[in-house]
Design an enzyme around this catalytic site. Structure first.
Site, PDB file in Angstrom:
ATOM      1  N   ASP A 229       8.741  11.161  59.231  1.00  0.00           N
ATOM      2  CA  ASP A 229       9.759  11.761  58.508  1.00  0.00           C
ATOM      3  C   ASP A 229      10.904  11.206  58.254  1.00  0.00           C
ATOM      4  OD1 ASP A 229      10.305  13.259  56.875  1.00  0.00           O
ATOM      5  OD2 ASP A 229      10.616  15.091  57.628  1.00  0.00           O
ATOM      6  N   TRP A 230      11.436  10.369  56.693  1.00  0.00           N
ATOM      7  CA  TRP A 230      12.459  10.034  56.481  1.00  0.00           C
ATOM      8  C   TRP A 230      13.597   9.923  57.163  1.00  0.00           C
ATOM      9  CZ3 TRP A 230       7.692   9.661  54.249  1.00  0.00           C
ATOM     10  CH2 TRP A 230       7.585   8.814  53.311  1.00  0.00           C
TER      11      TRP A 230
END
Length: 754
Positions: A229-230
């Site tokens: 995930d970012w």
């Protein structure tokens, strides 16, 4: 002739290998031009394309795109065929806009109604979530675009989501929080999996080898790559060793240098880095090749599909006769959501689009409706003058339809809800309108359940969840009877927040989130406690009726490696075309002990069937031993106890129409550790040890009564009294030879369970 992936990896420098394992910018992977390795583009999201405009430097400056129903609404369709159609449409849009991987679907379990991102997720039930996710993934990937199923795993809250430690026992993890991912991986083979921010049992998901390698690849056979995930990477070197291949969006070279240094120092075997690069290149080259196919989509057709999906997902929760509306009635629409509908959530999945409102649709179809705002759409604000206008109009009308819901500020990615209420102004106005108008209808626009203190005072409630840009057209069709409501609740709606399974533990202390409710999530919890709810899992009414008959199993006994089929005939007994969702639940009636508790029933099948008035169809389900099983932490595997099960078929989890008995003829028994402190009840429940203990009980009963034939009570009653006694307690009645008898009895019992 193009080089193979293995040849490319061999030709890469160490620096290039490390670089390929992180993003070039917010949305792109890195290219290696000298070897012809292209970059690919990834973009949100699970219910609409959120991709950055070409030439823009703002990652939030996204193109205009179609907004389909969010996960909460799509799940209410109970129809993987529909999520597949939605996925295929999104795949076409993605490819037409140069996107090779779509970041979705999101399948985290709805542990609490308060999770701020619940609107993106499908269900409280892992079986339903997995089947819907598989449909979506197959749809997207059929168009030559990959998916990234997320967020892996146990990422069920927004509070401190970047660091919180989700503490989940093995059975709960395997039985509740992983199966949706497992089903999707095995049935749809997503190109990528996105790991979550949180820690799971102490280890960050981004460096959790049991999760990313042992389970995902080893047990499930996943063959794509894992991306973060970012900003979810903690220790990059540990992460790549654990099975995290791609870091997004990258760290401006910082973590690339750490990988290089780790290889050069010997802390990281270069073969591990090669493995990660190989997995990434397998997908990158596939994506680049498929991107050459012609790409186009019909924007108007996709809008019509969005409206169709929204109509299929609307759930009629209550109806005492106010719906459907009829021409000639005096109808007033109240609430700003009639004019400014809330149809999607805030955050990374937010789509740049414009929705059709219920008022727009009413005008299009020449419905004669009056509109009073009553309350605003974006805040909790009470205006007494506006309230009086709404109440007066409602009293003068034949039907009052109140369009209510949660403002964006109440429900968005990044934060959890503080309570489960609608804005106070809405609850107040609904109550006041219901007091003067018996035909009051409430239409809800929320991403998760809300408390409905007025539910028993209104005639009808229609839940639209967050239904995408076609919400107004869908509402118009459902309210006015042009379509039959056929959505079902993918989650339980409790009466109040305090009833929810993790009320005392959600969202935790900011450091740790303890999943102490275990497997008792959603309907499993409410059913186990026989707790009243506002509306149960699977519930949804219709403008027509359905009759179930001729339910039958193909066999009364299921063999250890076998299967049985279940058939039931369903008839539309009303006067309107509709669609019924036939649901199959399994209940364990074996009486065998289950560590962590036995849940009353679990969903193991569902089918949505369209029926004309008077039409009937035969619905068929297939069951295997896995469908009867629970996860046994002692075995580290799924286990099905031999004995009796109930196959329940119905309209919802609490509207079971048919129950069929099924015997499972398995021979496998779970491991049993026996020592002098083992309770007799456990030993008497196990067929391997029960005869030995029963024999010992008869001997001890005789000893206690000085060998008398009649005894103080029969052996069966003695066994019940002794249920909580341990082996040592039992032998203690035996006098001087007690220790010797205990030793011999233990040896016999231990031999029996080998």
């Amino acid at each position: 002739m193009n080089p193979t992936v293995q040849e490319l990896v061999a030709a890469l420098t160490l620096e290039e290998k490390a670089g390929l394992c992180s993003g070039a910018d917010f949305w792109h992977t890195k290219a290696v031009e000298r070897l012809g390795i292209p970059a690919i583009k990834v973009s949100d999201g699970p219910h609409g394309l959120r991709t950055q405009r070409e030439g823009s430097t703002d990652p939030n400056d996204s193109i205009e795109a179609v907004c389909f129903p969010a996960g909460c609404a799509a799940a209410a369709s109970f129809d993987p065929a529909l999520t597949r159609r939605m996925g295929a449409a999104l795949g076409r849009e993605a490819r037409a806009n140069g996107v090779q991987i779509l970041l979705g679907p999101a399948v985290n379990i709805k542990r609490s109604p308060l999770c701020g991102r619940n609107f993106e997720y499908y269900s409280e039930d892992p079986y339903l979530a997995g089947e819907l996710a598989a449909g979506f993934i197959n749809g997207v990937q059929s168009e030559g675009v990959g998916t990234s199923i997320k967020h892996f795993a146990a990422n069920d809250q927004e509070t401190r989501r970047l660091s919180v430690n989700s503490r989940v026992d093995e059975r709960t993890l395997q039985e509740i929080y992983l199966p949706a991912f497992e089903t999707a991986v095995k049935k749809a083979r997503p190109w990528t999996v996105m790991c979550s921010y949180n820690r799971l049992n102490g280890a960050y998901a981004s460096e959790n080898k049991p999760l990313l390698t042992d389970i995902l690849r080893g047990a499930w056979g996943f063959d794509g790559f894992v991306m973060s995930d970012w900003g979810a990477v903690n220790d990059r070197v540990k992460g790549i060793a654990a099975g995290l291949e791609l870091e997004m969006p990258g760290s401006q070279g910082v973590n690339d240098r750490r990988l290089i240094d780790a290889v050069r120092s010997g802390a990281l075997d270069e073969a591990v880095l090669d493995r990660a690069v190989t997995r990434i290149l397998n997908i990158v080259l596939l994506a680049a090749d498929l991107a050459q196919r012609p790409a186009a989509f019909d924007r108007a057709a996709h809008h019509r599909l969005a409206a169709e999906l929204a109509a299929q997902s609307g759930v009629l929760l209550r109806n005492l006769g106010a719906l459907p509306l009829h021409r000639g009635q005096k109808v007033v629409y109240i609430g700003a959501y009639a004019d400014q509908p809330r149809y999607q959530g805030g955050g990374s999945s937010h789509v740049n689009t414009t929705a059709v409102s219920a008022l727009d649709a009413a005008l299009l179809h020449d419905r004669m409706v009056q509109y009073v705002e009553g309350f605003p759409a974006d805040r909790d604000q009470r205006d007494e003058t506006e309230f009086l206008r709404a109440v007066t109009a409602a009293e003068a009308a034949d039907v009052a339809v109140i369009f209510a819901g949660l403002p964006d500020s109440f429900e968005s990615e990044g934060g959890d809800r503080r309570h489960m209420r609608l804005p106070d102004c809405q609850n107040n106005l609904i109550a006041r309108v219901a007091a003067v108008q018996k035909n009051t209808v409430v239409v809800l626009h929320t991403g998760a359940p809300v408390e409905c203190p007025w539910a028993d005072d209104v005639s009808s409630v229609l839940c639209m969840y967050l239904a995408g840009e076609g919400v107004g057209e869908a509402e118009d069709a459902l309210l006015w009877g042009d379509a039959d409501p056929c959505g079902r609740l993918p989650e339980t709606w409790p009466l109040r927040l305090e009833d929810t399974p993790c009320y005392l533990d959600f969202p935790g202390d900011g450091v740790t989130a303890d999943y102490r409710e275990g497997v008792y999530v959603g309907y499993r919890w409410y059913d186990a406690r026989r707790m009243p709810v506002r509306w149960p899992f699977g519930h949804g009414l219709s403008y027509t009726g359905y009759v179930y008959r001729n339910a039958v199993l193909s066999a009364d006994t299921l063999a250890e490696q076998g299967l049985v089929t279940v058939q039931v005939t369903v008839k539309n007994s009303g006067a309107m075309q509709g669609a019924e969702v036939v649901q199959l639940y399994v209940a364990d009636a074996t009486g065998a002990p289950v560590a962590g508790g036995r849940v009353p029933q679990v969903l193991r099948g569902f089918q949505k069937i369209a029926l004309q008035p008077g039409e009937e169809k035969v619905v068929t389900f297939t069951l295997t031993p896995r469908d009867l099983s629970h996860y046994d932490a002692a075995l580290h595997d799924w286990y099905t106890a031999p004995g009796r099960y109930e196959i329940r078929i119905g309209h919802s989890s609490r509207d079971i129409r048919v129950t069929l008995p099924l015997h499972y003829a398995g021979t496998r028994l779970p491991p049993l550790q026996v020592d002098e402190t083992t309770p007799l009840g456990i030993l008497l429940a196990d067929p391997r040890t029960a005869p030995v203990v029963q024999h010992a009980l008869r001997a001890e009963t005789a000893a206690m009564t000085n060998g008398g034939g009649d005894g103080l009570m029969p052996p069966e009653a003695m066994a019940q009294m002794f249920d909580a006694l341990t082996l040592r307690n039992m032998i203690n009645f035996g006098g001087p030879q007690a220790e010797e008898k205990l030793t011999k009895l233990l040896e016999t019992l231990q031999d029996a369970v080998q």
